[in-house]
Design a protein around this motif. Structure first.
Motif, PDB file in Angstrom:
ATOM      1  N   ALA A   1     -10.437 -26.418 -11.106  1.00 39.64           N
ATOM      2  CA  ALA A   1     -10.515 -27.843 -11.716  1.00 39.64           C
ATOM      3  C   ALA A   1      -9.757 -28.766 -10.523  1.00 39.64           C
ATOM      4  O   ALA A   1     -10.213 -30.155 -10.580  1.00 39.64           O
ATOM      5  N   ASP A   2      -8.549 -28.484 -10.122  1.00 40.65           N
ATOM      6  CA  ASP A   2      -7.846 -29.347  -9.125  1.00 40.65           C
ATOM      7  C   ASP A   2      -8.731 -29.654  -8.112  1.00 40.65           C
ATOM      8  O   ASP A   2      -8.854 -30.794  -7.403  1.00 40.65           O
ATOM      9  N   LEU A   3      -9.153 -28.489  -7.226  1.00 44.48           N
ATOM     10  CA  LEU A   3     -10.103 -28.876  -6.206  1.00 44.48           C
ATOM     11  C   LEU A   3     -11.076 -29.700  -6.682  1.00 44.48           C
ATOM     12  O   LEU A   3     -11.445 -30.753  -5.746  1.00 44.48           O
ATOM     13  N   ASP A   4     -11.766 -29.664  -7.532  1.00 41.55           N
ATOM     14  CA  ASP A   4     -12.904 -30.741  -7.866  1.00 41.55           C
ATOM     15  C   ASP A   4     -12.327 -32.059  -8.052  1.00 41.55           C
ATOM     16  O   ASP A   4     -13.164 -33.081  -7.613  1.00 41.55           O
ATOM     17  N   ALA A   5     -11.348 -32.168  -8.887  1.00 43.65           N
ATOM     18  CA  ALA A   5     -10.644 -33.701  -8.819  1.00 43.65           C
ATOM     19  C   ALA A   5     -10.312 -34.070  -7.672  1.00 43.65           C
ATOM     20  O   ALA A   5     -10.453 -35.314  -7.349  1.00 43.65           O
ATOM     21  N   TYR A   6      -9.843 -33.095  -6.665  1.00 45.18           N
ATOM     22  CA  TYR A   6      -9.359 -33.647  -5.372  1.00 45.18           C
ATOM     23  C   TYR A   6     -10.240 -34.139  -4.423  1.00 45.18           C
ATOM     24  O   TYR A   6     -10.378 -35.010  -3.821  1.00 45.18           O
ATOM     25  N   LEU A   7     -11.494 -33.158  -4.461  1.00 40.16           N
ATOM     26  CA  LEU A   7     -12.798 -33.634  -3.631  1.00 40.16           C
ATOM     27  C   LEU A   7     -13.136 -34.924  -4.145  1.00 40.16           C
ATOM     28  O   LEU A   7     -13.449 -35.847  -3.341  1.00 40.16           O
ATOM     29  N   ARG A   8     -13.260 -35.320  -5.331  1.00 44.20           N
ATOM     30  CA  ARG A   8     -13.727 -36.539  -5.952  1.00 44.20           C
ATOM     31  C   ARG A   8     -12.872 -37.633  -5.438  1.00 44.20           C
ATOM     32  O   ARG A   8     -13.239 -38.756  -5.025  1.00 44.20           O
ATOM     33  N   ALA A   9     -11.608 -37.572  -5.501  1.00 45.99           N
ATOM     34  CA  ALA A   9     -10.506 -38.401  -5.012  1.00 45.99           C
ATOM     35  C   ALA A   9     -10.793 -38.825  -3.530  1.00 45.99           C
ATOM     36  O   ALA A   9     -10.590 -39.922  -3.153  1.00 45.99           O
ATOM     37  N   LEU A  10     -10.761 -37.749  -2.855  1.00 46.23           N
ATOM     38  CA  LEU A  10     -11.058 -38.013  -1.422  1.00 46.23           C
ATOM     39  C   LEU A  10     -12.411 -38.507  -1.035  1.00 46.23           C
ATOM     40  O   LEU A  10     -12.489 -39.319  -0.186  1.00 46.23           O
ATOM     41  N   GLU A  11     -13.393 -38.159  -1.955  1.00 44.20           N
ATOM     42  CA  GLU A  11     -14.658 -39.054  -1.802  1.00 44.20           C
ATOM     43  C   GLU A  11     -14.531 -40.437  -2.069  1.00 44.20           C
ATOM     44  O   GLU A  11     -15.146 -41.455  -1.345  1.00 44.20           O
ATOM     45  N   ARG A  12     -13.849 -40.801  -3.229  1.00 47.55           N
ATOM     46  CA  ARG A  12     -13.487 -42.334  -3.283  1.00 47.55           C
ATOM     47  C   ARG A  12     -13.016 -43.030  -2.159  1.00 47.55           C
ATOM     48  O   ARG A  12     -13.270 -43.935  -2.056  1.00 47.55           O
ATOM     49  N   GLU A  13     -11.980 -42.100  -1.715  1.00 48.33           N
ATOM     50  CA  GLU A  13     -11.136 -42.987  -0.564  1.00 48.33           C
ATOM     51  C   GLU A  13     -12.067 -42.820   0.833  1.00 48.33           C
ATOM     52  O   GLU A  13     -11.668 -43.298   1.752  1.00 48.33           O
ATOM     53  N   GLU A  14     -13.513 -42.267   0.583  1.00 47.15           N
ATOM     54  CA  GLU A  14     -14.292 -42.285   1.767  1.00 47.15           C
ATOM     55  C   GLU A  14     -13.696 -41.419   2.993  1.00 47.15           C
ATOM     56  O   GLU A  14     -13.942 -41.368   4.022  1.00 47.15           O
ATOM     57  N   VAL A  15     -12.685 -40.564   2.678  1.00 48.13           N
ATOM     58  CA  VAL A  15     -12.233 -39.364   3.429  1.00 48.13           C
ATOM     59  C   VAL A  15     -13.299 -38.278   3.737  1.00 48.13           C
ATOM     60  O   VAL A  15     -13.153 -37.662   4.760  1.00 48.13           O
TER      61      VAL A  15
END
Lengths: 91, 335
Positions: free
Chosen positions: A72-86
């Motif tokens: 769950a944490d990984l999926d949330a983190y990957l989404r956050a990184l995508e939002r930041e275009e990282v």
């Protein structure tokens, strides 16, 4: 079924380790982000493109965390990184 | 978060987070108040030595790398150094006078170095004032043309100005010019003796009021995020004036490793030792840190002020101390 999606770092991302945390700079966006220990580990692992499964395995190897919570944490983190275009997602 | 939690950690762990490389003291302009000691000489670092240095700095977790000079674009290996800096994951900033930033060079910088920022020096809002400082006719017009083309190519640009007696009547105009160009304008200074103690630049020290106006213009343009950053930075570490000795260093063209670009006592030399050995073992960094902490203690009751500028730099004080007293008396009052 395993995902065929491949995650990689945006080529304009730079980062360094500061003790157990990290600092990440997105050159194109002019943004500075602070990474916690898990975030730093994920970004360091993404020096080479990875699938979600390999990232997951790496987290479970390095951190004492339940698999369900880590997923769950990984999926949330990957989404956050995508939002930041990282992060770039392919496949 | 960065200013309140990470920077204090960087200082506590003594990570050389920001490093400036003075690649050369050669320059294609001839600025009146240039702080460089042009008599300084030595054996320049080779490209192989720069490669070793950059790999060492990457391992030491240096993130921000400033390529400066002199005029850094005049270094024969500028692009090789810039390319390797990009490959090793540094956030590269280039500080240039902009004179060589013609479209073909700007294109190469963008493609090969991929800098975070290219910062150019602006000395006036008109050719008359700017060129008086650079002592190269046509430098203002060329700078503006280069800025416009570099911006069109996609380079992120910024400008930096130093208030002087020659440009103080144009301070607001310089900000408006940069507003029109879409560039942030940073104020630096003060005009001070050169690194060898030569007090000549003090002849064009501006009025204190000029500094106040420049700072007001800069503050007016601060964004919410930069305002928050500076407040966090202030609250994070009130005990020293700057991060000298604990978060960064400077390397001159001859391999001398310095605590700061203006503190000229070498901590060591890269012809003799590695950067890691110098950073971890030279007492120069600790001395600089102590000087910065002691200087901060002088300003607990009132804000710092030095040569009219609302700041205090221990290196400027050191250079003032090198200056003959009669020269100080002659030059430290604005003409």
């Amino acid at each position: 079924m395993a995902s065929l999606e491949i995650f990689s770092l945006h080529p304009q991302v730079r980062y360094r380790q500061v003790a157990d945390e990290g600092v990440l700079v997105h050159l194109a966006r002019g943004r500075v982000l602070v990474l916690n220990a898990v975030g730093l580990h994920i970004v360091q692992t993404l020096r080479q493109p990875q699938t979600r499964e390999t990232l997951m395995r790496s987290i479970l190897e390095h951190f004492a965390v339940e698999e369900a919570q880590a997923a769950a944490d990984l999926d949330a983190y990957l989404r956050a990184l995508e939002r930041e275009e990282v992060l770039l997602r392919q496949g | 978060m960065y200013f309140s939690t990470i920077l204090p950690k960087i200082r506590a762990l003594r990570i050389p987070h920001s490093v400036s490389l003075e690649l050369t003291y050669r320059c294609n302009l001839n600025c009146f108040y240039c702080y460089n000691d042009r008599e300084r000489s030595g054996k320049p670092l080779s490209l192989a030595q720069y490669e070793t240095l950059l790999r060492d700095l990457a391992r030491m977790q240096t993130l921000f790398l400033l390529l400066t000079g002199g005029e850094p674009l005049m270094h024969p290996h500028f692009f090789a150094i810039g390319r390797l800096s990009r490959e090793l994951g540094f956030v590269v900033q280039i500080r240039t006078n902009g004179h060589s930033l013609i479209p073909s060079v700007a294109k190469r910088i963008l493609r090969e170095v991929e800098p975070y920022l290219v910062e150019v020096s602006l000395h006036g809002a008109t050719a008359e004032v700017h060129d008086r400082q650079t002592r190269v006719p046509g430098s203002f017009d060329r700078l503006l043309a280069n800025l416009k083309s570099a911006q069109a190519l996609g380079l992120r640009l910024g400008a930096v100005m130093t208030p002087t007696a020659w440009n103080e009547h144009q301070i607001e105009d310089m900000f408006h010019l940069c507003d029109d160009l879409g560039l942030p304008l940073r104020v630096q200074g003060p005009v001070a003796p050169r690194d060898n103690g030569d007090p000549t630049p003090l002849r064009i020290r501006p009025s204190d009021a000029a500094w106040d106006r420049a700072m007001q213009e800069m503050m007016r343009r601060r964004t919410p995020s930069t305002r928050k950053a500076s407040e966090e930075n202030l609250s994070a570490e009130p005990s020293a004036l700057c991060s000298v000795g604990v978060a960064g260093l400077d390397i001159d063209p001859y391999g001398n490793v310095l605590a700061c670009i203006h503190l000229r006592t070498p901590a060591g030399n890269l012809h003799e030792q590695s950067i890691e050995t110098i950073w971890h073992h030279s007492p120069i960094f600790q001395r600089a840190r102590q000087a910065s902490i002691q200087a901060a203690q002088r300003f607990t009751q009132e804000p710092p002020r030095q040569l009219g500028a609302p700041l205090f730099c221990i290196a400027v004080e050191e250079n003032l101390a090198k200056t003959p007293c009669n020269a100080c008396a002659k030059f430290t009052k604005p003409e």
